[in-house]
Design an enzyme around this catalytic site. Structure first.
Site, mmCIF file in Angstrom:
data_model
loop_
_atom_site.group_PDB
_atom_site.id
_atom_site.type_symbol
_atom_site.label_atom_id
_atom_site.label_comp_id
_atom_site.label_asym_id
_atom_site.label_seq_id
_atom_site.Cartn_x
_atom_site.Cartn_y
_atom_site.Cartn_z
ATOM 1 N N HIS A 35 32.008 7.045 42.064
ATOM 2 C CA HIS A 35 32.768 7.280 40.836
ATOM 3 C C HIS A 35 32.127 6.543 39.679
ATOM 4 O O HIS A 35 32.802 5.843 38.916
ATOM 5 C CB HIS A 35 34.238 6.853 41.024
ATOM 6 C CG HIS A 35 35.077 7.904 41.687
ATOM 7 N ND1 HIS A 35 35.022 8.141 43.043
ATOM 8 C CD2 HIS A 35 35.975 8.812 41.199
ATOM 9 C CE1 HIS A 35 35.860 9.134 43.355
ATOM 10 N NE2 HIS A 35 36.448 9.551 42.265
ATOM 11 N N HIS A 176 35.835 13.980 36.827
ATOM 12 C CA HIS A 176 35.431 13.042 37.865
ATOM 13 C C HIS A 176 34.928 11.730 37.260
ATOM 14 O O HIS A 176 33.975 11.727 36.492
ATOM 15 C CB HIS A 176 34.344 13.667 38.741
ATOM 16 C CG HIS A 176 33.988 12.814 39.901
ATOM 17 N ND1 HIS A 176 34.734 12.751 41.052
ATOM 18 C CD2 HIS A 176 32.987 11.933 40.071
ATOM 19 C CE1 HIS A 176 34.198 11.895 41.884
ATOM 20 N NE2 HIS A 176 33.138 11.384 41.310
#
Lengths: 258, 258, 258, 258, 258, 258
Positions: A35, A176
């Site tokens: 991430h 994301h």
């Protein structure tokens, strides 16, 4: 008596007692996935778990252990499997895990289940796992289990998105490791967020197709952050969490007649 | 920089950095299973995770997310699947999960792995998952991954067992939800232990075979505690934990040349 | 009429007749595996088959064909797959074989089954195969099949072990290709035993964990004999066989009400 | 030294020695299946095993343990699964068994393999198991294994068939439990044959298609003997066996350059 | 109203209407496989589809979409997988496709099904898919589905074969890409046939066994035509088609009482 | 010479010739699924096949046979499996089909592949099939295959959508059996469209989650048309087709350097 909204913190007699009383169970589906440089690999575990725990308190539910390894990351929605630390299962493996857990819950008397997905790519294999689990339960004579399946991020008010994205919401796939996930992490686990490392190499400029292998000019930011994470804050995370909890709780009450 | 011995609390660049530096990874295997009326369902997640975190600090390792759903409980070693709240996977499902996670770790450069089992029945399907994972990695050209696989409870000194069981150690299988696990839980998560609910219907008096279905006179205590949990204490848990950490760390250093 | 305690030596009408009369069926699980330089690869087929045939005569049972390829040998209990001639199945394959055979027996009316394991590593995948087979049978409406599952070597009197091991029993795992198996082979198939080749490189000195790959100093005797085979005799084999047959027969009679 | 043409009667050093010397391995594929009221359920194990043992002596080969549970019997070639005592595997299970055994043989150095089928319905799933096994071996770097796959009954001279069937050979499929198999059993295991029970309800008069479920007028003789077994004799079995051994041995020598 | 004998050209209400009225469904099984230099890769799709459409008109049936990728080609019956353009599925994949389609048809009310195979090697995996599909339907409570399974080429009169092969019929296996298939293609899709490219390198001279890998002297014609295609004509195709349609229709009417 | 853009209409030498020359292959993924009362069940086969054939002409490509049975229909994007005539595969089955076809194409020399999805729910299992296929090819030593994977409907100009939907595009998921698909069917197969049966019970008003079983008030139009099909025309279909062909061709040329 040890009481908890966490299913796994109960003893078996407590579990049996709550299930017999009709408690709905929330099953969070996460994964371990890159991430960006400013967020940990556990974002997709922390967020659905945190949402589920808050919803469980609202609806008298229990939260089952979060599945920590999910389906493969795709470049256009998660950066892809090539990013270090992304640990994923084959689709069939993931679906079998979901199937087996649902079958077990059904055999232990759970009749109200909410499968809460926290990782974009889990969506379809979780549908399949659910379908397989319910099929097996029917063959075992259990035909009255009700299941909801959802992505937590779909439970947000239009007004909230407008407030968060004055220039327009880029869409779920590109979010994301971006504003939404970063803000929610700042709310739930701020010690794991490094805002000084938020990159500026996005947003992604993907074509309308997948490529194998991923070509150099595919538009994937090297950081793995697909949109923009600048401007994230715990306050914004709070707005989102409030929506997620309120809207999910309302939907659960409606569907399960609580 | 966010530093952590938890693999999933790192960002992907931190993960990549540590793996490139040779950090060993510990993968705890747990499950969600009845552990009597005095312990929560998560004992087999809490204990191997707790052991792994302490060992990781000793050996410079990282702890991967614990697999929370394991292989089916058997009556003679865990009470069996009929106890409420026991949520298990088929053997093939569990082995595929282990296979996929190991394959992922291997592809991301991990070359020193310790698979740490915390649930008796996981032992053999974890062996199979490991064998399948390494087989796939070899076919992908990765031939230099070193793996240890162990049950954490096997890392205990004879003297410690003698001190804990002055009348003789009843053996690992029967220790389910009994003195060892209860003491370790009192050390790690005392708020989840209810010593006033420790039952006295054990120890189990099993025959030397399995029966399907389980007959009424099979010798299985209705509480699900297979031996005896009376006398458990955090201090005893500390003795065990000290052994587990010291002996496992020594073994890891020896095998991986650390 | 051709009569036989071997299920496969009956014609189908004879089989149907005996099953309709309630005959229990014994299913031996073997494998093809190294057993040192003095024993053939078929030890784990010969021994459970021989035990089952004798037990069948005691309890009026039938012996189904022995499964000749079992689950993978592990270094700490069988020497491992690297020994020449060890021919094994993946765990899922082995479990599916057991599942299918049990499903077939159930469909043909068998209601009393004893799964008799003769190879240490078969234990868990046989449990899984059994669980899968019974699950399928339940879905096919067959809910009254009773099954016992056992390792034949667990049916031995304490006194017998004390007589065989005056210095203490080293434990089942290490007994691979050692005193117990060698003595039983001398009883059943002496022409296949070469006592002059019994090695002296044991016993094994394994650590409390598995290693992949197996390191040079793992403590595995090069011969594949994990403990000690010297002193084996047909007489000792007879003591064991007497115990196995008497205790298994008694257990079967008890559980099946014969 | 224990010498044997049975692979499983050798010790592992003997096995290793013979394989290193280039010995071909014969793997018989059988099943447990009804063969009429006059023959036992093990015909398809006894016959290919007997053929393989005789061929092995001719070509210096070794016979691996016969797979005793094969693919499902079909009404038009074996009477079908409904006959008592027919114990079969799903196609995928059977193919995985063949795959795993072949993979194991390849890893232990076998480079000349003959898969000898003794049960009609095994033909195609054995092809698949072989294809899967060789595919895996190639991925493991083993590319030089040579395999022959055959049905033993195809190795018979035209003149022999003419002598056996003066009125014309009815074809392989219908020969189930009939003249050929009965004669070979009279040669190999006469004590298991009851000629006085040979039925006269054949030959089968099947249509050119399968039906599920099998209708009452499908033409299936109730005895399970698809053609005619009258007139069988050990002498005729000898004629067949001579052909099988001579022709198979010649083919093996040709293909493997022995 | 759009009417069609093609199931997939109906709307869902029309489909539901016809099935409720008892229409039988024909499911053609094809593949994409080499058929010599004079025929396209789609022969095994075109032919069973064409037969099924004609039969459907006779019996009031519907034709489901043809499965276009079948089981692997074998050298002795189709030339083998090495020929360019042969695109095949693993046996398990193909069986699962058949299983799933049959399960779906059963759930939508189809009770009369004819599985029509057009590719030799599909035969056994289609049997398995059918068995698995019916097994699942039974577990779903659907026990009254009737199924026929056939190879269309088996529906031909002896007299027709004698007329086509005055010197004797070489047998189904060798007819690959030869007189029968070429004539039927000239009838159905003449624009895809190039008679000037019919090769003369056949017929094949195979031994009575398979070889892996295929040796140079295996007798396989380089063209992939296993017998002889010279002399093919649309007229001969018509003779065959007339037989196929008449005999299949009669069999369907008989078995389904139409 | 028979020339064709259809892969399956070529003979094997022609196929080999074109592939050796570098022809890209397009693999359409369809299904058999309800598309309202005015469209046939084959919409998701006809449309991607039609698009692929036109694109193939532009880029010198070949179209492989369309997979006619796809992944399960979901209520929110296709109406769901309960609609009559919807024939679907389990996710694992569908992924294995895609895997096997891609593996076959790779082994036959195809190095440029475009997987063209025409059924919404196929998206993720096609990704998995592709990943599995490329993984196997890498293990077989084929590492240079380039693959694009796309949904054809994503290749449309913003201006075209604005022209088609003056009031705003409702989104891809809801377009099931609606304006886009109906217009394209009017372009390609007008004889299968019944505009007089276009229903008016839409658009769907789904919640943001799935429900099992589907509740009565889920917002699913009984017709199965999720948005609005009124106003569809072949002309509009032409606008769409022009976009699809032009944009897909351009993307293919770019990625494959044609």
């Amino acid at each position: 008596m040890v009481d908890s909204i966490r299913l796994d913190e109960l003893s078996w007699p407590e579990f049996a007692h709550k299930i017999a009383a009709g408690a709905p169970v929330l099953l969070p589906l996460g994964t371990t996935e890159q991430h960006g440089p400013h967020l940990p690999l556990n974002v997709d575990v922390v967020l659905p778990t945190g949402v589920c725990e808050r919803v469980a308190r609202q609806v008298g539910g229990l939260v089952a252990p979060t599945i920590p390894y999910g389906y493969k990351s795709m470049p256009r929605s998660g950066g892809g499997e090539a990013f270090p630390g992304t640990l994923s299962l084959d689709a069939n493996t993931f679906s079998l895990v979901v199937r087996d857990v649902i079958r077990g819950l059904g055999h232990h008397g759970v009749r109200r289940l909410i499968v809460v997905n926290g990782h974009f790519e889990n969506a379809w294999p979780s549908v399949e796992g659910l379908d397989l689990g319910l099929r097996e339960l029917r063959r075992d004579g259990i035909t009255d289990m009700q299941v909801m399946r959802l992505e937590y991020w779909d439970f947000v008010r239009r007004a909230t998105l407008d407030k968060l994205f004055p220039d327009g919401f880029p869409g779920t796939e590109l979010e994301h490791a971006s504003l939404l996930e970063t803000s929610l992490m700042l709310l739930l686990r701020p010690e794991l967020v490094e805002m000084d490392k938020v990159p500026s190499d996005g947003p992604a400029t993907f074509p309308t197709y997948d490529c194998f292998p991923v070509p150099a000019d595919f538009g994937l930011p090297p950081s793995g952050v697909l949109a923009v994470a600048h401007g994230s804050s715990a306050e914004k995370g709070g707005w989102l969490m409030d929506d997620h909890v309120a809207l999910m709780s309302a939907a659960i009450r409606k569907e399960f007649g609580l």
